[in-house]
Write a protein that holds these residues in place. Structure first.
Motif, short mmCIF file in Angstrom:
data_model
loop_
_atom_site.label_atom_id
_atom_site.label_comp_id
_atom_site.label_asym_id
_atom_site.label_seq_id
_atom_site.Cartn_x
_atom_site.Cartn_y
_atom_site.Cartn_z
N ARG A 46 -15.04 44.81 33.00
CA ARG A 46 -16.11 43.90 32.53
C ARG A 46 -15.50 42.55 32.18
O ARG A 46 -14.46 42.48 31.56
CB ARG A 46 -16.76 44.47 31.28
CG ARG A 46 -17.52 45.73 31.61
CD ARG A 46 -18.18 46.26 30.42
NE ARG A 46 -19.44 45.57 30.23
CZ ARG A 46 -20.30 45.85 29.29
NH1 ARG A 46 -20.05 46.77 28.42
NH2 ARG A 46 -21.42 45.22 29.18
N THR A 47 -16.17 41.56 32.60
CA THR A 47 -15.76 40.21 32.27
C THR A 47 -16.48 39.82 30.98
O THR A 47 -17.68 40.03 30.85
CB THR A 47 -16.17 39.23 33.38
OG1 THR A 47 -15.85 39.79 34.64
CG2 THR A 47 -15.51 37.91 33.22
N PRO A 48 -15.73 39.31 30.01
CA PRO A 48 -16.40 38.91 28.78
C PRO A 48 -17.43 37.81 29.06
O PRO A 48 -17.21 36.93 29.89
CB PRO A 48 -15.29 38.39 27.88
CG PRO A 48 -14.06 38.30 28.71
CD PRO A 48 -14.32 39.02 29.99
N THR A 49 -18.55 37.92 28.33
CA THR A 49 -19.59 36.91 28.54
C THR A 49 -19.19 35.61 27.85
O THR A 49 -18.58 35.63 26.79
CB THR A 49 -20.94 37.39 27.97
OG1 THR A 49 -20.77 37.67 26.59
CG2 THR A 49 -21.43 38.60 28.68
N LYS A 50 -19.55 34.56 28.49
CA LYS A 50 -19.23 33.25 27.92
C LYS A 50 -20.23 32.90 26.83
O LYS A 50 -21.43 33.10 26.99
CB LYS A 50 -19.28 32.17 28.99
CG LYS A 50 -18.10 32.12 29.89
CD LYS A 50 -18.19 30.87 30.74
CE LYS A 50 -16.93 30.69 31.52
NZ LYS A 50 -16.98 29.48 32.32
N ARG A 51 -19.68 32.39 25.74
CA ARG A 51 -20.56 31.93 24.68
C ARG A 51 -20.96 30.50 24.99
O ARG A 51 -20.13 29.70 25.45
CB ARG A 51 -19.84 31.95 23.33
CG ARG A 51 -19.54 33.34 22.87
CD ARG A 51 -18.94 33.30 21.50
NE ARG A 51 -18.60 34.65 21.09
CZ ARG A 51 -17.86 34.97 20.08
NH1 ARG A 51 -17.32 33.99 19.35
NH2 ARG A 51 -17.62 36.21 19.76
N PRO A 52 -22.21 30.18 24.69
CA PRO A 52 -22.62 28.80 24.97
C PRO A 52 -21.89 27.84 24.03
O PRO A 52 -21.69 28.14 22.86
CB PRO A 52 -24.12 28.79 24.71
CG PRO A 52 -24.43 30.03 23.95
CD PRO A 52 -23.29 30.98 24.17
N THR A 53 -21.49 26.73 24.55
CA THR A 53 -20.80 25.73 23.73
C THR A 53 -21.85 24.84 23.09
O THR A 53 -22.88 24.54 23.69
CB THR A 53 -19.82 24.89 24.57
OG1 THR A 53 -20.56 24.25 25.60
CG2 THR A 53 -18.71 25.73 25.14
N LYS A 54 -21.54 24.43 21.86
CA LYS A 54 -22.47 23.55 21.16
C LYS A 54 -22.33 22.14 21.69
O LYS A 54 -21.23 21.68 21.99
CB LYS A 54 -22.18 23.55 19.66
CG LYS A 54 -22.50 24.86 19.00
CD LYS A 54 -22.28 24.76 17.51
CE LYS A 54 -22.60 26.08 16.84
NZ LYS A 54 -22.38 26.02 15.40
N ALA A 55 -23.47 21.47 21.78
CA ALA A 55 -23.47 20.09 22.23
C ALA A 55 -22.84 19.22 21.14
O ALA A 55 -23.03 19.48 19.95
CB ALA A 55 -24.89 19.62 22.51
N PRO A 56 -22.07 18.24 21.52
CA PRO A 56 -21.46 17.37 20.51
C PRO A 56 -22.54 16.62 19.72
O PRO A 56 -23.59 16.26 20.26
CB PRO A 56 -20.59 16.41 21.32
CG PRO A 56 -21.13 16.47 22.70
CD PRO A 56 -21.75 17.82 22.88
N VAL A 57 -22.27 16.40 18.43
CA VAL A 57 -23.22 15.68 17.58
C VAL A 57 -23.07 14.19 17.85
O VAL A 57 -21.97 13.64 17.78
CB VAL A 57 -22.94 15.99 16.09
CG1 VAL A 57 -23.87 15.17 15.20
CG2 VAL A 57 -23.10 17.47 15.81
N THR A 58 -24.18 13.56 18.18
CA THR A 58 -24.18 12.12 18.43
C THR A 58 -25.10 11.45 17.41
O THR A 58 -25.78 12.13 16.64
CB THR A 58 -24.69 11.81 19.85
OG1 THR A 58 -26.04 12.26 19.94
CG2 THR A 58 -23.84 12.48 20.91
N ALA A 59 -25.14 10.16 17.43
CA ALA A 59 -25.99 9.41 16.49
C ALA A 59 -27.45 9.82 16.67
O ALA A 59 -28.19 9.90 15.70
CB ALA A 59 -25.82 7.92 16.69
N GLU A 60 -27.85 10.09 17.90
CA GLU A 60 -29.24 10.45 18.15
C GLU A 60 -29.54 11.87 17.67
O GLU A 60 -30.64 12.18 17.26
CB GLU A 60 -29.58 10.35 19.65
CG GLU A 60 -29.59 8.93 20.18
CD GLU A 60 -28.19 8.42 20.54
OE1 GLU A 60 -27.31 9.22 20.91
OE2 GLU A 60 -27.97 7.21 20.42
#
Length: 124
Positions: free
Chosen positions: A4-18
Motif C-alpha cells: 500500500r502506498t501511503p495516502t498523501k495529506r493535502p498541503t495547506k495553502a500559504p497564508v497571504t494578505a488576502e
C-alpha cells in the motif's frame, strides 16, 4: 503481496494578505505618552494639576451635564474628576479658598475642557 502506498495529506495553502484572518481593532490599553498635566491652582504652596489632554468622553460628559444641570454643576463634576478625590477634598476642605478664587478655578476648567466662553451670539 500487494503493497500500500501511503495516502498523501493535502498541503495547506500559504497564508497571504488576502487570506489572513481578520485582526480586530484594539482600543485602550495602548502605551500613552506621559501627561505631566498643567497646574490649575496652588493650595498652601502645593501645586494641583489636571491633565493637559482631556478625553473625548469627559468632554461629552461635561456637555451633557451643562445641558441638563447647568454649567456650574458640570464644571464642579469635571473638576472633581480631573483633580481626583484627594486633591478635590483638599480644595473642598480648605478654609482659605475665597469665592473669587473658586470662580477663577471653575472658569479655567470650563475653558480647558470646552474652549473659551462665547462673549456674544452670532458675531459677524
Amino acid at each position: 503481496m500487494a503493497t500500500r502506498t501511503p495516502t498523501k495529506r493535502p498541503t495547506k495553502a500559504p497564508v497571504t494578505a488576502e487570506s489572513a484572518p481578520f485582526e480586530p481593532v484594539r482600543i485602550g490599553r495602548k502605551a500613552r505618552p506621559t501627561d505631566d498635566g498643567i497646574v490649575l491652582f496652588y493650595l498652601d504652596d502645593q501645586p494641583y494639576r489636571i491633565p493637559a489632554r482631556i478625553s473625548q468622553g469627559m468632554t461629552l460628559e461635561y456637555l451633557r451635564l451643562a445641558r441638563t444641570l447647568g454649567e456650574s454643576a458640570a464644571a464642579q463634576r469635571i473638576l472633581e474628576r480631573l483633580l481626583g478625590p484627594e486633591a478635590y477634598e483638599a480644595l473642598e476642605q480648605s478654609d482659605d479658598v475665597r469665592e473669587e478664587e473658586m470662580d477663577q478655578i471653575l472658569r479655567a476648567v470650563t475653558h480647558h475642557i470646552a474652549g473659551p466662553e462665547d462673549s456674544g451670539k452670532d458675531q459677524a
